[in-house]
Design an enzyme around this catalytic site. Sequence first.
Site, PDB file in Angstrom:
ATOM      1  N   SER A  68       0.961  -1.125  -0.071  1.00 36.67           N
ATOM      2  CA  SER A  68       0.047  -0.010  -0.170  1.00 36.67           C
ATOM      3  C   SER A  68       0.806   1.303  -0.013  1.00 36.67           C
ATOM      4  O   SER A  68       1.603   1.343   0.850  1.00 36.67           O
ATOM      5  CB  SER A  68      -0.757  -0.091   1.424  1.00 36.67           C
ATOM      6  N   LYS A 102      -1.253  -0.720  -4.428  1.00 39.88           N
ATOM      7  CA  LYS A 102      -2.248  -0.128  -4.026  1.00 39.88           C
ATOM      8  C   LYS A 102      -1.974   1.597  -3.743  1.00 39.88           C
ATOM      9  O   LYS A 102      -1.136   1.601  -3.022  1.00 39.88           O
ATOM     10  CB  LYS A 102      -2.897  -0.726  -2.716  1.00 39.88           C
ATOM     11  N   LYS A 129      -2.961   4.996  -2.465  1.00 44.78           N
ATOM     12  CA  LYS A 129      -3.919   5.879  -1.741  1.00 44.78           C
ATOM     13  C   LYS A 129      -4.117   7.040  -2.581  1.00 44.78           C
ATOM     14  O   LYS A 129      -3.444   7.438  -3.069  1.00 44.78           O
ATOM     15  CB  LYS A 129      -3.065   6.546  -0.288  1.00 44.78           C
ATOM     16  N   ASP A 137      -7.249   3.264  -3.281  1.00 40.68           N
ATOM     17  CA  ASP A 137      -8.053   3.087  -1.856  1.00 40.68           C
ATOM     18  C   ASP A 137      -8.210   4.594  -1.333  1.00 40.68           C
ATOM     19  O   ASP A 137      -7.193   5.396  -1.128  1.00 40.68           O
ATOM     20  CB  ASP A 137      -7.389   2.545  -0.737  1.00 40.68           C
ATOM     21  N   GLU A 191     -11.042   0.908  -3.581  1.00 39.20           N
ATOM     22  CA  GLU A 191     -11.439   0.763  -2.264  1.00 39.20           C
ATOM     23  C   GLU A 191     -12.056   1.813  -1.501  1.00 39.20           C
ATOM     24  O   GLU A 191     -11.611   2.924  -1.738  1.00 39.20           O
ATOM     25  CB  GLU A 191     -10.280   0.099  -1.680  1.00 39.20           C
ATOM     26  N   ASP A 231     -13.983  -1.419   2.916  1.00 39.32           N
ATOM     27  CA  ASP A 231     -13.277  -1.472   4.015  1.00 39.32           C
ATOM     28  C   ASP A 231     -13.985  -0.958   5.026  1.00 39.32           C
ATOM     29  O   ASP A 231     -14.652  -1.707   6.015  1.00 39.32           O
ATOM     30  CB  ASP A 231     -11.805  -0.671   3.720  1.00 39.32           C
ATOM     31  N   LYS A 243     -10.343  -6.504   7.868  1.00 40.00           N
ATOM     32  CA  LYS A 243      -9.389  -6.079   9.227  1.00 40.00           C
ATOM     33  C   LYS A 243      -9.930  -6.940  10.427  1.00 40.00           C
ATOM     34  O   LYS A 243     -10.947  -6.510  10.839  1.00 40.00           O
ATOM     35  CB  LYS A 243      -8.875  -4.726   8.929  1.00 40.00           C
ATOM     36  N   GLY A 261      -4.380  -4.410   5.914  1.00 37.14           N
ATOM     37  CA  GLY A 261      -3.482  -4.118   7.112  1.00 37.14           C
ATOM     38  C   GLY A 261      -3.679  -2.577   7.624  1.00 37.14           C
ATOM     39  O   GLY A 261      -4.301  -1.813   7.042  1.00 37.14           O
TER      40      GLY A 261
HETATM   41  O1  OSB Z   1      -7.314   1.787   4.505  1.00 35.46           O
HETATM   42  O2  OSB Z   1      -6.278   0.099   4.150  1.00 35.46           O
HETATM   43  C1  OSB Z   1      -6.417   1.351   4.781  1.00 35.46           C
HETATM   44  C2  OSB Z   1      -3.486   1.733   6.880  1.00 35.46           C
HETATM   45  C3  OSB Z   1      -3.773   2.669   8.044  1.00 35.46           C
HETATM   46  C4  OSB Z   1      -5.198   2.858   7.884  1.00 35.46           C
HETATM   47  C5  OSB Z   1      -5.936   2.193   7.073  1.00 35.46           C
HETATM   48  C6  OSB Z   1      -5.436   1.679   5.799  1.00 35.46           C
HETATM   49  C7  OSB Z   1      -3.887   1.577   5.964  1.00 35.46           C
HETATM   50  C8  OSB Z   1      -3.187   0.783   4.836  1.00 35.46           C
HETATM   51  C9  OSB Z   1      -1.826   0.032   5.325  1.00 35.46           C
HETATM   52  O3  OSB Z   1      -3.308   0.863   3.734  1.00 35.46           O
HETATM   53  C10 OSB Z   1      -1.882  -1.223   4.716  1.00 35.46           C
HETATM   54  C11 OSB Z   1      -0.714  -2.078   5.458  1.00 35.46           C
HETATM   55  O4  OSB Z   1      -0.598  -1.983   6.655  1.00 35.46           O
HETATM   56  O5  OSB Z   1       0.221  -2.455   4.689  1.00 35.46           O
HETATM   57 MG    MG Z   2      -8.610   0.757   2.949  1.00 30.57          MG
END
Ligand code: OSB
Ligand code: MG
Length: 371
Positions: free
Chosen positions: A136, A162, A164, A189, A215, A240, A264, A292
Amino acid sequence: MQLRSARLDELELELVEPFETSFGVEKRRRFLLLRLETRDGLEGFGECVAALDPLYSSETVATAREMLVHHFLPRLFRLRSPGPREFRNAVAAFRGHRMAKATVESALLDLAARSRGVPIARYLGGRRRRVEVGVSVGIQPSVRLLVRRVGAYRDDGYGRIKLKVRPGWDDRPVGAVRRAFPEVTLWVDANQAYPSAAGPRIRRWATQHRVEQVEQPFAERAIRAHAELARGAPFRVCLDESIIDPVSLEDALAAKAITSLNVKVGRVGGPLTAAELARTARRARVPSWIGGMLESGIGRAHNVQLASLAPFTLPADLSASDRYYTEDLIDPPFALGPGSTLEVPNGPGIGVSIDERVLRKARRSSRTYRP
Ligand code: OSB
Ligand code: MG
């Protein structure tokens, strides 16, 4: 199994680089670690994914501590047979605070598997020895730096990227990454950053740049907007934050608002519910994957164990230790293996050893509670 103590440490780990999302920048992670000890000397670990600020969800380190100390640990200590199912039942009447609940349930699952001498994966019936993972990538200071960052992760061996995104950081950066890496599997995401009316625009750039999965573009409760985006889209719509329990998943499935499920453990209140949601999604032909929360190696080991279960068919947001922290709490740290995979550790419980030296360095406070 009889409990002797519950130790609650507050830890701080510095991220190797800041992680920026639509809701903020994280430079370090401050989090709670629960260590349960039994009378016969077994230890079980649970990492709490609540952050300092209520940005991803309403829970925080402080609310989780309050719930653990005043509600969940007392319930735990009253159980005659302290197992993950018994605990889940004991706290089912308490509303919310799923991340705090998941911390205890995870530690109990670790203990339950250790008391049988098997990894959590085997305890739950997981068969995979390696799990497919991706990375990510946070919002970067510039498009040029983003392309460079993605290139470095590609060189490390990550097969699925992925990105952001948020309004103002979408079409242009995603397009640049697509042009630089024509074959890479791209997900995005948004962590709820778009108004529901942004659907047509998202559809345009996501289609044009061959994004495979979008996402949580809209608010947690915006089920109709997600359904509209999913209708006939050439990409999956992943939820999510919207999915917090079996009812929210059933409703999203019925509304056709979900074509991929990010699971999660903290968000849904524990590993047992996490596995159940993935099975529900699979019955509706919706694929699941493990998300994650920038966990340390301890939380990640829990997640990797869970990702070995059959319904988790898409690559997880679980990366090698060096993507998150210079020093991880486990020894050896997680390393990326062939085919963009992490190995499922095969020691008892979470399967990894704690690095007590790193843990001591990371510790900011510690309290021990007894039955
Ligand atoms: O939305 O997936 C998410 C980290 C903190 C809060 C929300 C998210 C995330 C990540 C991190 O995308 C993914 C990872 O831990 O590798
Ligand atoms: Mg997410």
